[in-house]
Design a protein around this motif. Sequence first.
Motif, short mmCIF file in Angstrom:
data_model
loop_
_atom_site.label_atom_id
_atom_site.label_comp_id
_atom_site.label_asym_id
_atom_site.label_seq_id
_atom_site.Cartn_x
_atom_site.Cartn_y
_atom_site.Cartn_z
N LYS A 1 11.77 21.91 105.38
CA LYS A 1 11.77 21.27 104.98
C LYS A 1 10.92 21.00 103.87
CE LYS A 1 11.51 18.85 110.04
NZ LYS A 1 12.77 17.73 110.23
N LEU A 2 9.86 21.34 103.02
CA LEU A 2 9.91 21.59 101.82
C LEU A 2 10.25 22.19 101.10
CD1 LEU A 2 6.27 21.95 103.23
CD2 LEU A 2 7.61 20.16 102.56
N HIS A 3 11.51 22.95 101.37
CA HIS A 3 12.07 24.05 99.81
C HIS A 3 12.28 22.65 98.66
CE1 HIS A 3 15.16 26.71 98.26
NE2 HIS A 3 15.20 25.66 98.92
N ILE A 4 12.92 21.93 98.71
CA ILE A 4 13.01 21.03 97.81
C ILE A 4 11.79 20.72 97.07
CG2 ILE A 4 14.50 19.21 97.04
CD1 ILE A 4 16.11 21.52 98.32
N LEU A 5 11.50 20.07 97.88
CA LEU A 5 9.90 20.39 96.55
C LEU A 5 9.17 21.19 96.55
CD1 LEU A 5 7.63 17.21 97.13
CD2 LEU A 5 6.26 18.30 99.27
N ARG A 6 9.07 22.13 96.93
CA ARG A 6 8.49 23.79 96.25
C ARG A 6 9.52 23.18 94.86
NH1 ARG A 6 7.44 28.40 99.76
NH2 ARG A 6 7.00 26.88 102.03
N VAL B 1 -10.73 25.24 90.70
CA VAL B 1 -11.90 24.50 91.22
C VAL B 1 -11.11 23.34 91.83
CG1 VAL B 1 -13.96 23.38 91.38
CG2 VAL B 1 -13.89 25.80 90.31
N CYS B 2 -10.38 22.15 91.43
CA CYS B 2 -9.68 21.40 92.04
C CYS B 2 -8.89 21.40 93.16
CB CYS B 2 -9.65 20.64 91.25
SG CYS B 2 -8.20 21.48 90.09
N GLY B 3 -8.20 22.36 93.00
CA GLY B 3 -7.09 22.52 94.17
C GLY B 3 -7.11 23.03 95.32
N ALA B 4 -8.77 22.75 96.19
CA ALA B 4 -9.33 22.55 97.53
C ALA B 4 -9.00 21.23 97.68
CB ALA B 4 -10.33 22.98 97.46
N GLU B 5 -8.92 20.02 97.26
CA GLU B 5 -8.14 18.89 97.77
C GLU B 5 -7.76 18.33 97.37
OE1 GLU B 5 -13.05 19.01 96.65
OE2 GLU B 5 -11.25 19.62 95.39
N HIS B 6 -6.37 19.36 96.43
CA HIS B 6 -5.16 18.83 96.56
C HIS B 6 -4.48 19.70 98.02
CE1 HIS B 6 -0.79 18.36 95.02
NE2 HIS B 6 -0.80 20.18 94.68
N VAL C 1 -1.57 18.87 102.95
CA VAL C 1 -1.20 18.98 104.95
C VAL C 1 -1.20 17.74 105.27
CG1 VAL C 1 -2.83 20.09 106.85
CG2 VAL C 1 -2.91 20.49 104.97
N GLU C 2 -1.75 16.74 105.31
CA GLU C 2 -2.18 15.62 105.79
C GLU C 2 -0.67 14.38 105.04
OE1 GLU C 2 -6.40 15.24 107.52
OE2 GLU C 2 -6.09 13.28 105.55
N THR C 3 -0.54 14.53 103.84
CA THR C 3 0.95 13.83 103.95
C THR C 3 2.30 14.50 103.59
OG1 THR C 3 0.39 14.74 101.44
CG2 THR C 3 -1.21 12.45 102.05
N GLU C 4 2.44 15.88 103.13
CA GLU C 4 3.16 16.12 103.28
C GLU C 4 3.78 16.57 104.13
OE1 GLU C 4 5.60 15.15 101.45
OE2 GLU C 4 4.15 13.93 99.45
N VAL C 5 3.03 18.01 104.98
CA VAL C 5 3.68 19.01 105.88
C VAL C 5 3.61 18.38 107.63
CG1 VAL C 5 2.20 21.25 106.82
CG2 VAL C 5 2.17 20.90 104.81
N GLU D 1 5.45 24.28 93.01
CA GLU D 1 3.82 24.26 93.34
C GLU D 1 4.62 25.34 95.44
OE1 GLU D 1 2.21 21.15 93.78
OE2 GLU D 1 0.55 21.38 92.55
N PRO D 2 4.95 27.04 94.80
CA PRO D 2 5.71 27.69 95.83
C PRO D 2 4.36 27.36 96.00
CG PRO D 2 5.80 28.89 93.59
CD PRO D 2 5.30 27.12 93.33
N GLY D 3 3.11 28.09 95.69
CA GLY D 3 1.93 28.65 96.20
C GLY D 3 0.82 27.66 97.31
N PRO D 4 0.46 26.45 96.44
CA PRO D 4 -0.07 25.77 97.17
C PRO D 4 0.23 24.82 98.63
CG PRO D 4 -0.23 24.80 95.38
CD PRO D 4 0.37 26.56 95.17
N ILE D 5 2.15 24.96 98.58
CA ILE D 5 2.56 24.77 99.49
C ILE D 5 3.18 25.65 100.40
CG2 ILE D 5 5.18 24.00 100.52
CD1 ILE D 5 5.61 22.49 98.23
N ALA D 6 2.58 26.93 100.11
CA ALA D 6 3.13 27.97 101.61
C ALA D 6 1.82 28.46 101.64
CB ALA D 6 3.07 28.98 100.60
N GLN D 7 0.29 27.59 101.01
CA GLN D 7 -0.62 28.06 101.75
C GLN D 7 -0.76 26.71 103.02
OE1 GLN D 7 -3.07 27.86 98.32
NE2 GLN D 7 -1.45 29.80 97.10
N ALA D 8 -0.36 25.83 102.69
CA ALA D 8 -0.30 24.60 103.39
C ALA D 8 0.00 25.02 104.81
CB ALA D 8 -0.19 22.99 102.90
N ILE D 9 0.75 25.05 104.50
CA ILE D 9 1.95 25.59 105.93
C ILE D 9 1.35 26.69 106.55
CG2 ILE D 9 4.32 27.09 106.31
CD1 ILE D 9 5.59 25.55 104.12
N ALA D 10 1.24 27.73 105.93
CA ALA D 10 0.17 28.91 106.50
C ALA D 10 -0.98 28.50 107.35
CB ALA D 10 -0.28 29.93 105.97
N GLY D 11 -1.66 27.57 106.60
CA GLY D 11 -2.93 26.52 107.93
C GLY D 11 -2.25 26.43 108.65
#
Length: 376
Positions: free
Chosen positions: A100-105, A64-69, A74-78, A110-120
């Motif tokens: 560019k986000l490989h090391i952050l993953r 539930v809390c993951g949407a805000e994260h 998206v806005e601060t990293e991607v 958090e490979p899932g949330p980062i992949a989802q942000a990139i996809a959007g």
Amino acid sequence: MTDLTNTELQVELTAVEARLVRTPVSTPVRTSFGIMHDRPTLLVRVTDASGVQGYGEVWCNFPVCGAEHRAKLVETEVGPRIIGQEFPEPQTCYAAMNAKLHILRLQTGEPGPIAQAIAGVDIAIWDMVAKRAGLPLYKLLGAETDRIPAYASGINPVGVLYTVARARKAGHRNFKLKVGFGDQIDRTNVSALAADLRPGEGFMLDANQAWSPDQAAKALRWIEGYKPRWIEEPMPVDADITVWEALKAGTAVPIAGGENFLTRAEYDRVTDGKWLDFVQPDIAKWGGFSECLPVARSLVRAGLTYCPHSLGGGIALAASAHLLAAAGGAGLLECDANENDFRDEVFAPDLREGWVTLPDLPGLGVNEAALERQFA
């Protein structure tokens, strides 16, 4: 893919924005692993140097809390890693975001949330490019048809026949039921749904990874007699491929999965080994158009069926529809049958007798007035 000039394909963004919309629902959406008490939709808007904008969506149902994260990602990293950069085409921008986000993953785990942000963000970029070219996205991607089959999904374990009746009235002829709630509930619901079907209708089942391999094999023995079109994610997706092969060899029920893969290599292994019959990348969860389209076309060439997974908002649904039309094959579009007023305001498919006809509008063809209100 339709031939475009270098200028039409180029990506040079001046802004990447995210907005989260939570839509109240009267009935929670239930899966075997969690419950949604509202419907979150994480929107993305990109703007290019000429002022053209595109819209995307990031998968954000659980936790539930993951949407805000994810909105913050998206806005601060991607966004900051691609704003002001020039890319010759969307695929190059997608590859740059991943690099560019490989090391952050690795650092965050958090490979899932980062992949989802990139996809959007990728979905939004393709919408922008198609609008700049004045083409519906499915046409830009080379689709040969604007008409695709669909099914109603997300049918909860309570009120099954009521939900099916609503979906049937809306134009659906195929229905996907959630299972994994215990043997008695599952048997009762599957039996009721199968008995309720009319000529020309069919059904699928989705266990959402609820069973162990042994439990899945046992369940499939009684499920087999009802002849569903497929059983989706009958066990944890990280089970060894040999376990999936054994499950597939022991049942006549076709097996579906793939919405929770996180790498191209996982899709390639399925394409090569064919241990799934229906493969279901979620465009808002991994890959966007840049990765999901080549994956889908590879699956179709291999003789498997590409069926996009989608249980989110209107942009994700529209993007899945354009992608399915472009990929070809015999796959069906997943249309969430649960209540979601904002999804329906953004994109309400033209559905008749189980078939969706895509709009002949530039880009994704969604209701941008509804989206703009969220960014105002």
